[in-house]
Design an enzyme around this catalytic site. Structure first.
Site, mmCIF file in Angstrom:
data_model
loop_
_atom_site.group_PDB
_atom_site.id
_atom_site.type_symbol
_atom_site.label_atom_id
_atom_site.label_comp_id
_atom_site.label_asym_id
_atom_site.label_seq_id
_atom_site.Cartn_x
_atom_site.Cartn_y
_atom_site.Cartn_z
ATOM 1 N N LYS C 79 0.808 -1.031 0.053
ATOM 2 C CA LYS C 79 0.062 -0.031 -0.073
ATOM 3 C C LYS C 79 0.876 1.174 -0.052
ATOM 4 O O LYS C 79 1.952 1.352 0.604
ATOM 5 C CB LYS C 79 -0.853 -0.077 1.265
ATOM 6 C CG LYS C 79 -1.884 1.095 1.273
ATOM 7 C CD LYS C 79 -2.773 0.940 2.621
ATOM 8 C CE LYS C 79 -3.796 1.869 2.788
ATOM 9 N NZ LYS C 79 -4.905 1.817 3.887
ATOM 10 N N SER C 154 -9.345 1.779 3.040
ATOM 11 C CA SER C 154 -8.792 2.402 2.102
ATOM 12 C C SER C 154 -7.493 1.587 1.491
ATOM 13 O O SER C 154 -6.942 1.951 0.520
ATOM 14 C CB SER C 154 -7.961 3.513 3.055
ATOM 15 O OG SER C 154 -6.945 2.989 3.844
ATOM 16 N N SER C 178 -9.590 -0.516 7.156
ATOM 17 C CA SER C 178 -9.117 -0.214 6.086
ATOM 18 C C SER C 178 -8.511 -1.553 5.356
ATOM 19 O O SER C 178 -8.232 -1.475 4.124
ATOM 20 C CB SER C 178 -8.214 0.851 6.144
ATOM 21 O OG SER C 178 -8.650 2.025 6.014
#
Lengths: 479, 101, 492
Positions: C79, C154, C178
């Protein structure tokens, strides 16, 4: 009207640690800009602070030296404000749970002593340094993350002199405790001043004026003299002082407004989630307590009692920890406390100030000074010779006896050798002999001087005088 | 209800707060945010129904203490690497518009 | 045989060990999958195939020299919140344009030590703020199961990449769900470790007291494997705890007989998607079938969790994101003075959701509101922690849905952020309490979208939720379901 002045100081002290407070970058001064930096002290994404244990110890030791209460539990908070020299745009500081609460500092003003209460002592991080150019500013972050201890006093100082004395006494304590380098030129000690005036008969503190970022004690004194005069001027003309923050310009000798109360910062303090609370055990605090040195005031009193020194001398000798250590070592070896003190108080301090150096740079050892005192007491050397040897010891070090022998400075005390010089002095100055015998006793001093001159300063003056008197009084003219 | 708690005053002064946060917002943005944030605050208002008078606040997810680092020096970043990231770097410094206090 | 990019890491390890494939084969398959599908998915912000292949060759070389490491030659996607030395770390934000990280995050160091190949940066909601990946400043990531739908967020890029077989494993971060929510939306396994289990150093902070790094993977065994690699004490992260690690893979016995699973009634609410409710209920029944003992528990403060979360998370974020000011790195808009520069830079380069949260967070900390909002939220956080503590007094782990709904269409939630926030109701309490949670696939909705099952455990009891999740997973086939696009990605 007469006014009462209330001054409080927030003193920021850079701590003497090897590394910075949150990261392993070196804590030092004078490196090329932006070289002692890493993701942590630059506020890079993802960087986390990690608390330097030594910074906590130095803060707690300071609290112990100032008689503060050491809080069993402390924590760090974020204080938010945007400024180019602030890497994260928040400063990690301590808001409501500092390491130390309370305490006091004794200061000396106008021959008297006064106790000034300390409000609190907390630990935070220093910020970077801005350099201003014509069109822009530049930032160097080497200083960012230097451990910074803030000592807040109660507003109990009543004059610029007291503020100066407070800072002087505080610096002395910090140096004694080896807390800070204490170098003002390098910004190791800086302070913010708050100052308010009120009519003598009022109990209510006046509006507080803050003066930010002072970095010399003299500047603090001057700015306060100015600021008090300025405020009196306003009050006497029926004006009102508004709470505001001002800055001091050392060149013009004026303070000017920085921001008003309406523009005061909203710091949005909240507990720093990246750092855990600190809980100190009484064992840990006791261990730190046992390591703190004797404080300057205590040592001064002890010097006066233990070594029989006048208060004044004891004060001078304990003004600096290294100096006091030097004195104490020499005094203990010698046993002649007063003589050792005299040498330090006069010749040594004079030499240090002449050379502009500190005691740590001096060549003479306490052993050498003790030996020198001994040579004088034993009449092995006379004072002029001792002064010569002392100068050599200051400049180059060495052992007094060796220097004495090397330079042929031993005193001549045996009567046979002295008599040779005495006879020559008497025969060369018959008029002085006559003067003396006619009652002008002062002529004796002149003749002693002649003996000293003839012996190149080596004659024992007392032996010379005795020999001269014996001959003059007995009527032996020596011719 | 605790003292200082106001009822149904959930209204953010968006332009003031945006200034605190150093965000130059356009008026249209302020209007949109105003509506959205007021709505969020209305929801948040439910917390005033909780009796928290005798509850300790939680600041950390894990109740641990005393995380220290020893006072040891570790390597710094190279000056060039750091300055390569600078939007405006000159003479080894980070250049910003002139600071006026 | 399926293409290598569609296999779980533990199977790839087996093939590598047996000499049936090389790391170069794996990385090549993953890269060609990216090339085939990522223009439709948008999972990657950036990847360096050439460099990855070079590392893969070096890994094969090491293996031929007898080197054995848990992730030797396995490509891992990260990420975009994680710092990797020499790479950009943009948090899918334009404000970090031009920033090259000079250091490795702790978890990246651990991945490297384990032999992993760092493949690329995965898309996300800007600064991890969002539940859809719509808040990426660069492009939305699409749900591999239906590209009209959001992948969740996210860590949407991480979940979509694994789901579409463009990655074999990825790391994400979980501040309020997330990792678990996108894993649930995309049909992968996502683990949020206990706060303090994994170092946050090098993870760009959103909310420091809530953030945790965790794996997004194909199955529970991979989650255990990845956690073994990244977990551990970091002496330079004060919030990382020095608690011994378990060998998580060894605890995957498949046996949960006698395990007490608590069902929190507050997690089965009115207005929930009936498909989700039914599917999760079926999963719970399955666990009972496997020998788990079911108990009803209460988490009475659940309804407050979203309010508490959005105060605490935004407050911390408002300070954490203050550093993005255009002075030391990243983007800048020049100004008359620093104040002007800050305002223009931050307004110009931060996205709407980020600005909104910064304003909310700044507000709740500002003078006069601190006690009313922030302190009150911290106290309510204590109540939420206590809820879990009480619940774990009567059960070993909790079993619940991850989200009240499956994935939804882009733009479906309109411009009311509160509606979006309320979707976090079942995930944020876990972060507020600092405990661990895992999402495993447990079924599909009528419209063909994955549904996740959440298993929540006490602090530092990851082995327990991994064991339960693994037992359930092995008794079902949901984790083997692949979206249609995975065929295009090279799944034969």
């Amino acid at each position: 009207m007469k006014y009462k002045v209330s001054i409080g100081l927030e003193t920021h002290v850079q701590l003497k640690t090897r590394s910075k407070i949150w990261c392993g970058c070196p804590n030092r001064f004078g490196q090329p800009a932006n070289t002692d930096i890493c993701p942590v002290c630059l506020g890079y994404p993802g960087a986390l602070p990690s608390l330097n244990r030594e910074a906590v110890r130095l803060t707690v030791v300071t609290g112990l030296m100032l008689g503060s209460t050491i809080n069993r539990r402390s924590k760090f908070d974020r204080k938010s404000y945007f400024y180019p020299d602030m890497p994260k745009n928040y400063q990690i500081s301590q808001y409501d749970e500092p390491f130390c609460t309370g305490g006091h500092l004794n200061i000396n003003v106008n021959g008297g002593s006064k106790r000034v209460e300390i409000t609190r002592i907390h630990l935070e991080e220093d910020v970077g340094k801005s350099i201003h150019f014509e069109q822009s500013s530049g930032v160097d972050f080497n200083r960012a993350g230097t451990p910074l201890m803030e000592i807040v006093s109660e507003p109990e100082l009543e004059s610029p002199d007291e503020a100066f004395a407070y800072l002087t006494a505080l610096k002395q304590v910090l140096l004694y405790g080896d807390i800070s380098e204490g170098n003002l030129e390098e910004g190791n000690i800086r302070c913010d001043i708050n100052c308010s005036l009120r009519p003598m008969d009022s109990d209510v503190l006046g509006s507080k004026i803050e003066i930010k970022n002072m970095n010399t004690f003299r500047g603090v004194h001057r700015s306060l003299v100015y600021e008090i005069k300025r405020q009196i001027g306003i009050l006497d003309n029926g004006g009102v002082i508004q709470q505001e923050t001002r800055r001091w310009d050392d060149d013009s000798g004026l303070t000017s407004i920085m921001r008003t109360k309406e523009h005061a910062h909203d710091y949005r303090y909240f507990p720093e989630p990246d750092l855990m609370p600190i809980v100190l055990t009484s064992e840990e605090i006791d261990a730190m307590r046992s390591a703190i040195p004797e404080l300057p005031a205590d040592r001064r009193n002890r010097f006066a009692v233990e070594y029989g020194l006048p208060e004044y001398d004891a004060g001078i000798l304990t003004s600096d920890r290294d100096l006091a250590d030097f004195y104490e070592a020499a005094a203990k070896i010698s046993g002649n406390y007063k003589a050792v003190s005299n040498w330090i108080m006069t010749d040594m301090l004079h030499y240090l100030s002449e050379e502009g150096i500190g005691i740590d740079k001096i060549k003479i050892t306490p052993e050498a000074l003790a030996e020198l005192v001994d040579l004088v007491v034993q009449n092995t050397i006379n004072m002029p010779a001792a002064k010569k040897i002392f100068r050599i010891l200051l400049e180059s070090g060495g052992k007094p006896t060796a220097i004495m022998e090397d330079k042929g400075l031993a005193q001549i005390s045996d009567s046979d050798s002295i008599d040779v010089f005495v006879e020559e002095a008497l025969s060369s100055h018959p008029s002085s002999v006559a003067d003396y015998r006619s009652g002008k006793k002062a002529a004796l001093q002149f003749l002693v001087g002649q003996v000293m001159r003839l012996s190149k300063g080596k004659a024992n003056p007392r032996a010379a005088m005795e020999s001269l008197k014996r001959r003059l009084d007995s009527g032996d003219p020596g011719n | 209800m605790e003292t200082g708690t106001r009822q149904n005053t959930e209204h953010i002064d968006v332009s003031y707060v945006a200034h605190l946060a150093r965000l130059h917002l356009a008026d249209s943005e302020i209007q949109v945010f105003q509506k959205q944030l007021d709505h969020i605050l209305q929801h948040v208002h439910m917390l005033t129904h909780l009796d928290v008078d005798h509850v300790e606040p939680t600041a950390h997810a894990m109740p641990v203490e005393n995380a220290y680092r020893e006072d040891d020096i570790r390597p710094c970043l190279s000056h060039d690497e750091v300055m390569d990231n600078a939007p405006n770097g000159r003479g080894g410094l980070f250049i910003v518009p002139k600071i006026i206090e | 045989m399926r293409s290598l990019n569609a296999l779980p890491v533990h199977e790839l390890n087996q093939l590598l060990q047996n000499g049936e494939c090389s790391s170069v084969d794996i990385v090549s398959d993953v890269i060609s999958a990216i090339e085939r599908v990522d223009d439709r998915i948008g999972a990657y912000l950036d990847y360096d195939g050439e460099h990855a292949l070079k590392e893969a060759r070096a890994s094969d070389e090491r293996r031929s020299n007898g080197c054995q490491l848990p992730l030797l030659g396995i490509p891992v996607g990260l990420k975009d919140v994680l710092n990797v030395r020499g790479m950009a770390c943009g948090c899918a934000s334009r404000i970090l344009e031009g920033y090259t990280s000079p250091y490795d995050a702790y978890v990246v160091t651990r991945l490297r030590e384990a032999g992993a190949v760092i493949l690329g940066r995965l898309n996300m909601d800007e600064f991890a703020m969002g539940s859809t990946n719509e808040n990426s400043a660069y492009k939305p990531t699409r749900n591999p199961w239906n590209q009209d739908y959001v992948p969740g967020g996210s860590s949407g890029g991480s979940a979509a990449a694994v789901s579409a077989c463009e990655a074999v494993a990825a790391l994400g971060s979980d501040t309020g769900g997330s990792i678990r929510q996108p894993a649930s939306f995309c049909g992968c396994v996502g683990l949020k470790p206990t706060y303090g289990r994994v170092s946050r150093r090098g993870l760009t902070a959103f909310a420091s007291s809530l953030d945790q790094v965790g794996p997004v993977v194909r199955d529970v065994r991979d989650a255990a494997l990845l956690l073994e690699v990244i977990a551990g004490h970091d002496r330079f992260d004060s919030t990382s705890l020095n608690i011994p690690l378990s060998s998580y893979r060894d605890t995957l016995t498949g046996d949960i007989s006698g395990m007490k699973l608590g069902i929190p009634k507050e997690y089965f609410i009115d207005g929930m998607d009936p498909d989700v409710k039914k599917t999760v209920q079926d999963a719970i029944d399955k666990c009972a079938e496997l020998g788990a003992e079911l108990v009803d528990v209460e988490l009475p403060h659940t309804e407050y969790a979203v309010a508490v979360y959005y105060i605490i998370a935004t407050a911390e974020a408002s300070a954490n994101l203050a550093r993005f000011d255009g002075v030391r790195y990243g983007a800048r808009v020049d100004g008359r003075d620093p104040l002007d520069m800050y305002g223009k830079t931050r307004a110009g380069y931060l996205g709407d959701e980020v600005k909104r949260r910064i304003i909310l967070g700044t507000y709740v900390l500002s003078s006069g509101y601190y006690d009313e909002y922030y302190i009150r939220a911290q106290k309510a956080r204590t109540l939420i922690r206590n809820d879990f503590e009480n619940a774990f007094g009567t059960c070993d782990a909790l079993i619940a849905p991850v989200t009240p709904t499956t994935s939804f269409r882009f733009g479906e939630k309109g411009d009311d952020p509160l509606q979006m926030y309320l979707g976090d109701i079942f995930t944020v309490p876990v972060n507020l309490a600092g405990i661990c949670g895992i999402s495993v696939p447990c079924g599909m909705s009528g419209s063909g979208l994955p549904i996740g099952l959440q298993i929540i455990g006490p602090a530092f009891k990851e082995e327990r939720i991994l064991r339960a999740a693994h037992a359930y997973e092995q008794a079902t086939d949901w984790h083997n379901q692949k979206p249609e696009i995975a065929r295009t990605a090279g799944m034969s």
